[in-house]
Design an enzyme around this catalytic site. Structure first.
Site, mmCIF file in Angstrom:
data_model
loop_
_atom_site.group_PDB
_atom_site.id
_atom_site.type_symbol
_atom_site.label_atom_id
_atom_site.label_comp_id
_atom_site.label_asym_id
_atom_site.label_seq_id
_atom_site.Cartn_x
_atom_site.Cartn_y
_atom_site.Cartn_z
ATOM 1 N N ASP A 10 28.816 51.583 31.430
ATOM 2 C CA ASP A 10 29.569 52.125 30.291
ATOM 3 C C ASP A 10 28.741 53.048 29.402
ATOM 4 O O ASP A 10 29.276 53.654 28.463
ATOM 5 C CB ASP A 10 30.101 50.973 29.416
ATOM 6 C CG ASP A 10 31.302 50.296 30.037
ATOM 7 O OD1 ASP A 10 31.783 50.774 31.086
ATOM 8 O OD2 ASP A 10 31.766 49.288 29.464
ATOM 9 N N LYS A 12 33.812 50.753 21.618
ATOM 10 C CA LYS A 12 34.564 51.418 22.695
ATOM 11 C C LYS A 12 35.791 50.563 22.983
ATOM 12 O O LYS A 12 35.684 49.344 23.107
ATOM 13 C CB LYS A 12 33.659 51.502 23.928
ATOM 14 C CG LYS A 12 34.360 51.831 25.219
ATOM 15 C CD LYS A 12 33.856 50.989 26.390
ATOM 16 C CE LYS A 12 34.293 49.556 26.293
ATOM 17 N NZ LYS A 12 34.145 48.757 27.525
HETATM 18 O O1 C5P Z 1 26.840 48.117 34.270
HETATM 19 P P1 C5P Z 1 26.877 46.901 33.409
HETATM 20 O O2 C5P Z 1 25.549 46.232 33.268
HETATM 21 O O3 C5P Z 1 27.555 47.104 32.101
HETATM 22 O O4 C5P Z 1 27.805 45.896 34.187
HETATM 23 C C1 C5P Z 1 27.673 44.519 34.098
HETATM 24 C C2 C5P Z 1 28.235 43.904 35.372
HETATM 25 O O5 C5P Z 1 29.643 44.105 35.412
HETATM 26 C C3 C5P Z 1 27.720 44.489 36.666
HETATM 27 O O6 C5P Z 1 26.552 43.855 37.083
HETATM 28 C C4 C5P Z 1 28.868 44.225 37.635
HETATM 29 O O7 C5P Z 1 28.814 42.890 38.074
HETATM 30 C C5 C5P Z 1 30.083 44.345 36.744
HETATM 31 N N1 C5P Z 1 30.699 45.683 36.816
HETATM 32 C C6 C5P Z 1 31.458 46.019 37.927
HETATM 33 N N2 C5P Z 1 32.056 47.252 37.985
HETATM 34 C C7 C5P Z 1 31.904 48.135 36.978
HETATM 35 C C8 C5P Z 1 31.137 47.810 35.825
HETATM 36 C C9 C5P Z 1 30.539 46.564 35.784
HETATM 37 O O8 C5P Z 1 31.621 45.238 38.866
HETATM 38 N N3 C5P Z 1 32.510 49.319 37.066
#
Ligand code: C5P
Length: 294
Positions: free
Chosen positions: A144, A16
């Site tokens: 994502d 991605k």
């Molecule tokens: O959702 P994912 O596990 O991929 O995200 C990892 C971390 O990235 C989350 O725990 C958060 O701290 C941060 N994040 C965020 N805002 C987003 C996506 C991710 O703050 N839109």
């Protein structure tokens, strides 16, 4: 019947690429609000699933040894999440992940693996779920994952789950480069200095590579400054890409993979060859955007 029991379902888990990523706010739970133009590359990991007497999971590929093979692996979390929702259909499965994307590198490897696992197991188990239901399961695995379930050009808003398809983007020749450093996404978000940036400018018709790059010049990756502060070596990758014939150079996601866009596939391949020669240890791949819906 035997045929279908023997069947292996093999799905691409493409890289991605956040062509542009604006951070526009923050939710009360700490997640950040984004406005991101996302494409998928014709290069990525591969997930194979087939029926088996008992669950198993194996990994191969250049980055296969860098991931845990326990419940921290997003592939297994995706399998278990889908199984929890559809326990009747969820018979034992053998899953194989060919890991060709660097881990924790801003090009959605883990999210794309989780999405490909959800899609391939849904097919293997004969689950007829609405796309919205799979997206909701995906969102529990990571912000994502819903966009990776789409696997086509899109704009993602919200924390990534509010998706609008983008049609009519041209073929984009792309070089991906990563100097081997993984970057922690939560740390990058936590290190942001500004969280209330304007959204992406409205998307005009983008018929050519030049149109895309002219539009992208008006945009940014708002995670770059924080990622580069935490991992200054990302700037080396950016500099190496800028020393090629690229039309545009930028970091994807929270880094550290950077991408460059070229006028032709030939130019991307030549740049990849030169970059690999100068940095034999780096992850360097010439690829291109995938066509819509493919
Ligand atoms: O959702 P994912 O596990 O991929 O995200 C990892 C971390 O990235 C989350 O725990 C958060 O701290 C941060 N994040 C965020 N805002 C987003 C996506 C991710 O703050 N839109």
């Amino acid at each position: 019947m035997l045929d279908s029991l023997d069947r292996t379902i093999s799905l691409a888990a493409p890289a991605k690429i956040n062509l542009a990523l604006h951070v526009t706010g923050r939710r009360s739970d700490g997640y950040h609000l984004l406005d991101s133009l996302v494409i998928f590359a014709a290069f990525g990991d591969k997930v194979n699933v087939k029926h088996a007497p008992a669950d198993s999971f194996a990994m191969s590929g250049p980055f296969g040894s860098e991931l845990p093979d326990d419940e921290n692996n997003l592939v297994l979390r995706a399998r278990d999440a889908l199984r929890r929702h559809f326990p009747e259909q969820a018979t034992p499965v053998a899953i194989h992940l060919e890991k060709r994307l660097p881990v924790a590198s801003g090009i959605g490897g883990g999210s794309s693996d989780a999405a490909a696992t959800v899609r391939s197991l849904a097919a293997l188990w004969g689950i007829e779920a609405e796309p919205e239901q799979l997206a909701a399961i995906g969102l529990m695995l990571g912000a994502d994952v819903p966009m990776c379930l789409q696997g086509r050009s899109l704009i993602a808003r919200g924390i990534g789950e509010d998706i609008e398809h983008v049609a009519g983007l041209p073929h984009l020749p792309i070089l991906l480069a990563n100097n081997g450093l993984s970057v922690s996404t939560p740390q990058v978000f936590a290190a942001l200095e500004k969280r209330d940036n304007p959204p992406l400018p409205a998307l005009p018709a983008l018929a050519t590579v030049l149109d895309v790059c002219a539009y992208l010049a008006e945009t940014d990756n708002h995670l770059f400054a924080a990622a580069a502060r935490l991992t200054p070596a990302i700037c080396e990758t950016m500099d190496e890409l800028r020393n090629t014939d690229a039309r545009l150079v930028r970091m994807s996601g929270s880094g550290g993979t950077c991408f460059a866009i070229y006028d032709s596939d030939g130019e991307a391949e030549t740049a990849a060859k030169n970059l690999r020669q100068r940095n034999p240890d780096w992850f360097v791949v010439a690829t291109h955007s995938v066509k819509e819906g493919s």
